[in-house]
Write a protein that holds these residues in place. Sequence first.
Motif, PDB file in Angstrom:
ATOM      1  N   ILE A   1      35.776   3.354 -22.504  1.00  0.00           N
ATOM      2  CA  ILE A   1      36.165   4.412 -23.444  1.00  0.00           C
ATOM      3  C   ILE A   1      35.369   5.686 -23.158  1.00  0.00           C
ATOM      4  CG2 ILE A   1      36.046   5.170 -25.856  1.00  0.00           C
ATOM      5  CD1 ILE A   1      36.653   2.268 -26.663  1.00  0.00           C
ATOM      6  N   LEU A   2      34.057   5.528 -23.008  1.00  0.00           N
ATOM      7  CA  LEU A   2      33.206   6.697 -22.769  1.00  0.00           C
ATOM      8  C   LEU A   2      33.573   7.383 -21.457  1.00  0.00           C
ATOM      9  CD1 LEU A   2      29.751   5.326 -23.936  1.00  0.00           C
ATOM     10  CD2 LEU A   2      31.312   6.827 -25.193  1.00  0.00           C
ATOM     11  N   ARG A   3      33.786   6.599 -20.390  1.00  0.00           N
ATOM     12  CA  ARG A   3      34.173   7.195 -19.102  1.00  0.00           C
ATOM     13  C   ARG A   3      35.511   7.926 -19.201  1.00  0.00           C
ATOM     14  NH1 ARG A   3      31.797   2.355 -17.619  1.00  0.00           N
ATOM     15  NH2 ARG A   3      33.805   1.276 -17.461  1.00  0.00           N
TER      16      ARG A   3
ATOM     17  N   SER B   1      29.160  13.724 -23.217  1.00  0.00           N
ATOM     18  CA  SER B   1      28.603  14.043 -21.901  1.00  0.00           C
ATOM     19  C   SER B   1      27.265  14.766 -22.022  1.00  0.00           C
ATOM     20  CB  SER B   1      29.588  14.858 -21.065  1.00  0.00           C
ATOM     21  OG  SER B   1      29.756  16.151 -21.586  1.00  0.00           O
ATOM     22  N   GLN B   2      27.077  15.506 -23.101  1.00  0.00           N
ATOM     23  CA  GLN B   2      25.795  16.180 -23.315  1.00  0.00           C
ATOM     24  C   GLN B   2      24.664  15.160 -23.511  1.00  0.00           C
ATOM     25  OE1 GLN B   2      25.414  19.489 -22.862  1.00  0.00           O
ATOM     26  NE2 GLN B   2      27.563  19.316 -22.276  1.00  0.00           N
ATOM     27  N   TYR B   3      24.957  14.097 -24.246  1.00  0.00           N
ATOM     28  CA  TYR B   3      23.964  13.037 -24.438  1.00  0.00           C
ATOM     29  C   TYR B   3      23.709  12.310 -23.120  1.00  0.00           C
ATOM     30  CZ  TYR B   3      24.502  13.689 -29.456  1.00  0.00           C
ATOM     31  OH  TYR B   3      24.519  14.214 -30.719  1.00  0.00           O
ATOM     32  N   VAL B   4      24.791  12.011 -22.404  1.00  0.00           N
ATOM     33  CA  VAL B   4      24.671  11.269 -21.148  1.00  0.00           C
ATOM     34  C   VAL B   4      23.872  12.067 -20.131  1.00  0.00           C
ATOM     35  CG1 VAL B   4      25.977  10.305 -19.208  1.00  0.00           C
ATOM     36  CG2 VAL B   4      26.791   9.958 -21.560  1.00  0.00           C
TER      37      VAL B   4
ATOM     38  N   GLY C   1      35.844  11.878 -18.729  1.00  0.00           N
ATOM     39  CA  GLY C   1      36.728  12.292 -17.639  1.00  0.00           C
ATOM     40  C   GLY C   1      37.879  13.167 -18.094  1.00  0.00           C
ATOM     41  N   SER C   2      38.408  12.891 -19.287  1.00  0.00           N
ATOM     42  CA  SER C   2      39.530  13.679 -19.829  1.00  0.00           C
ATOM     43  C   SER C   2      39.049  14.957 -20.506  1.00  0.00           C
ATOM     44  CB  SER C   2      40.317  12.840 -20.845  1.00  0.00           C
ATOM     45  OG  SER C   2      40.855  11.706 -20.227  1.00  0.00           O
ATOM     46  N   GLN C   3      37.763  15.102 -20.641  1.00  0.00           N
ATOM     47  CA  GLN C   3      37.147  16.263 -21.275  1.00  0.00           C
ATOM     48  C   GLN C   3      37.708  16.537 -22.669  1.00  0.00           C
ATOM     49  OE1 GLN C   3      37.060  19.640 -18.658  1.00  0.00           O
ATOM     50  NE2 GLN C   3      35.713  18.621 -17.208  1.00  0.00           N
ATOM     51  N   THR C   4      37.874  15.441 -23.435  1.00  0.00           N
ATOM     52  CA  THR C   4      38.267  15.590 -24.830  1.00  0.00           C
ATOM     53  C   THR C   4      37.082  16.178 -25.585  1.00  0.00           C
ATOM     54  OG1 THR C   4      37.452  13.397 -25.422  1.00  0.00           O
ATOM     55  CG2 THR C   4      39.755  13.545 -24.669  1.00  0.00           C
TER      56      THR C   4
END
Length: 143
Positions: A52-54, A68-71, A58-61
Motif C-alpha cells: 500500500i505504501l509503495r 514519502s516525507q516520513y520515509v 509511487g502514485s504520488q497521492t
Amino acid sequence: DALGKKPEYSPNTRRKRSLNICIVGPPGIGREVQSKMLRKAYGHKVISVGKILREEIGSQTEFGKMVSQYVKKRILIPDNILTEIVAQRMRGIQDGWVLDGFPMSINQMKLLSKEGFIVDIYAVIDISNQEYENTVLQRQYDP
C-alpha cells in the motif's frame, strides 16, 4: 481450522463470518508467503501495508506525498495516519482478510479496533537472529 474448512462462527460477532488475521514479523521472514497461503485456502483478501505504501508513494497521492516525507527522513509514519490508509483499503471487505505487516503496536491495534475491525488471529513470525541473517543473506543477489 485444522480440517481446512472455512470458519463459520465467531463468538465476537455471534454471526457467521470468516476470520480476520494479522501476520507480523521482520522483513523477508515469509509474511507474504503465509498470507498467500491463507488467501488460497480461505479466499481471504490480503492487504499488505508495505505494498500500500509503495503504491501510494509511487502514485504520488496526497497520502503518498505525506508518507514519502516520513520515509525520506527515516521516521516512523504516525499510527493514526497509517491506520487510516489501511482502514480505507479494508472497508467493504466482507469475507475475511489477512493484514500483512500490520498492526505492529498496541496503539495501532487499538486504532484499528476503533475503526471497527475485529482481529481474530494475531500471528507473529519469529526466528532467531542467526536464522534471520541466513534468510536475508540468501536473498541478496548481484544483478
